[in-house]
Design a protein around this motif. Structure first.
Motif, short mmCIF file in Angstrom:
data_model
loop_
_atom_site.label_atom_id
_atom_site.label_comp_id
_atom_site.label_asym_id
_atom_site.label_seq_id
_atom_site.Cartn_x
_atom_site.Cartn_y
_atom_site.Cartn_z
N LYS A 1 -52.24 -77.50 -9.61
CA LYS A 1 -53.06 -77.71 -8.43
C LYS A 1 -54.52 -78.04 -8.78
O LYS A 1 -55.15 -78.86 -8.11
CB LYS A 1 -53.01 -76.45 -7.55
CG LYS A 1 -53.53 -76.62 -6.16
CD LYS A 1 -53.22 -75.38 -5.33
CE LYS A 1 -53.73 -75.56 -3.92
NZ LYS A 1 -53.42 -74.40 -3.07
N TYR A 2 -55.05 -77.40 -9.83
CA TYR A 2 -56.46 -77.58 -10.21
C TYR A 2 -56.57 -77.92 -11.70
O TYR A 2 -57.15 -77.15 -12.48
CB TYR A 2 -57.25 -76.30 -9.92
CG TYR A 2 -57.13 -75.81 -8.50
CD1 TYR A 2 -57.70 -76.53 -7.45
CD2 TYR A 2 -56.44 -74.65 -8.20
CE1 TYR A 2 -57.59 -76.10 -6.14
CE2 TYR A 2 -56.32 -74.19 -6.89
CZ TYR A 2 -56.90 -74.92 -5.87
OH TYR A 2 -56.78 -74.49 -4.58
N ALA B 1 -59.66 -68.41 -9.83
CA ALA B 1 -59.67 -67.79 -8.50
C ALA B 1 -58.26 -67.72 -7.92
O ALA B 1 -57.89 -66.73 -7.29
CB ALA B 1 -60.59 -68.57 -7.57
N GLY B 2 -57.46 -68.74 -8.18
CA GLY B 2 -56.09 -68.76 -7.67
C GLY B 2 -55.19 -67.71 -8.31
O GLY B 2 -54.20 -67.29 -7.72
N LYS B 3 -55.53 -67.28 -9.51
CA LYS B 3 -54.77 -66.25 -10.21
C LYS B 3 -55.33 -64.85 -9.96
O LYS B 3 -54.67 -63.86 -10.25
CB LYS B 3 -54.82 -66.46 -11.74
CG LYS B 3 -54.34 -67.74 -12.28
CD LYS B 3 -54.38 -67.74 -13.81
CE LYS B 3 -55.66 -67.18 -14.36
NZ LYS B 3 -55.70 -66.92 -15.77
N ASN B 4 -56.54 -64.78 -9.47
CA ASN B 4 -57.29 -63.53 -9.44
C ASN B 4 -56.58 -62.37 -8.74
O ASN B 4 -56.57 -61.25 -9.25
CB ASN B 4 -58.67 -63.75 -8.80
CG ASN B 4 -59.57 -62.57 -9.02
OD1 ASN B 4 -59.76 -62.12 -10.15
ND2 ASN B 4 -60.13 -62.05 -7.94
N GLU B 5 -55.99 -62.62 -7.60
CA GLU B 5 -55.32 -61.55 -6.85
C GLU B 5 -54.18 -60.93 -7.69
O GLU B 5 -54.06 -59.71 -7.78
CB GLU B 5 -54.79 -62.07 -5.52
CG GLU B 5 -54.26 -60.98 -4.61
CD GLU B 5 -53.83 -61.52 -3.26
OE1 GLU B 5 -52.78 -61.08 -2.78
OE2 GLU B 5 -54.54 -62.39 -2.71
N LEU B 6 -53.37 -61.78 -8.30
CA LEU B 6 -52.27 -61.28 -9.12
C LEU B 6 -52.80 -60.59 -10.38
O LEU B 6 -52.28 -59.54 -10.79
CB LEU B 6 -51.30 -62.39 -9.50
CG LEU B 6 -50.11 -61.96 -10.36
CD1 LEU B 6 -49.27 -60.88 -9.65
CD2 LEU B 6 -49.24 -63.15 -10.72
#
Length: 174
Positions: free
Chosen positions: A142-143, A152-157
């Motif tokens: 995606k990026y 940022a897209g991985k941060n929550e996990l």
């Protein structure tokens, strides 16, 4: 612009780590307490950006600054704290990065343990390892040229796995 690539696990990554660790030990003799292979390349079977992450535990972080020339001779860029207080960060390889070094003083227990527990948890929990690989792949697709959005897209996990690794650690201590 650097492209973010997540590739299949390479069985040579542990050997690459040991080779670099040996080079570092040659000049960090008095200052180095311990070194660890961390990050995704330290987890067998996990897809990763092909960058060897090294954690250095040192006697005195301010004394480590005196070794900047030696790091540069090995091809590292010396980046200071680089966003994490009480850390020294070094990267090697320019646009085609090969190594990152995260150095902490021995009494920075939170940062040292966070990295080691995360690695150990992923090594022993294949289902979470697979979830992590999946989100890394997705974010890289995606990026491919935006490291901030990739992270940022991985941060929550990542935060979830950090919490799980702490809980797992305390449940397994005897």
């Amino acid at each position: 612009m650097r492209k973010i690539e997540v590739i299949d696990y390479d069985v040579n990554w542990p050997k690459d780590y040991l080779k670099e660790e040996k080079r570092l030990k040659l000049f960090l003799k008095k200052e180095l307490i311990q070194s660890f292979h961390i990050g995704s390349t330290s987890v067998p079977g996990l897809k990763a950006k092909p960058i060897i992450d090294i954690l250095l535990v040192v006697q005195d972080l301010s004394e480590l600054d005196a070794y900047s020339d030696e790091f540069e001779k090995l091809g590292y860029e010396v980046l200071g704290e680089c966003g994490i207080e009480n850390r020294r960060f070094f990267q090697k390889g320019g646009e085609k990065r090969t190594h990152h070094i995260h150095a902490f003083q021995y009494d920075n227990i939170n940062e040292i343990e966070r990295h080691i527990l995360y690695r150990n948890y992923l090594r022993t929990h294949p289902e979470d390892c697979a979830r992590y690989a999946s989100i890394k792949n997705l974010m890289a697709e995606k990026y491919p040229h935006d490291i901030e959005k990739y992270c940022a897209g991985k941060n929550e996990l990542v935060k979830e796995i950090e919490r799980l690794s702490l809980k797992w650690h305390w449940l397994t201590i005897k």
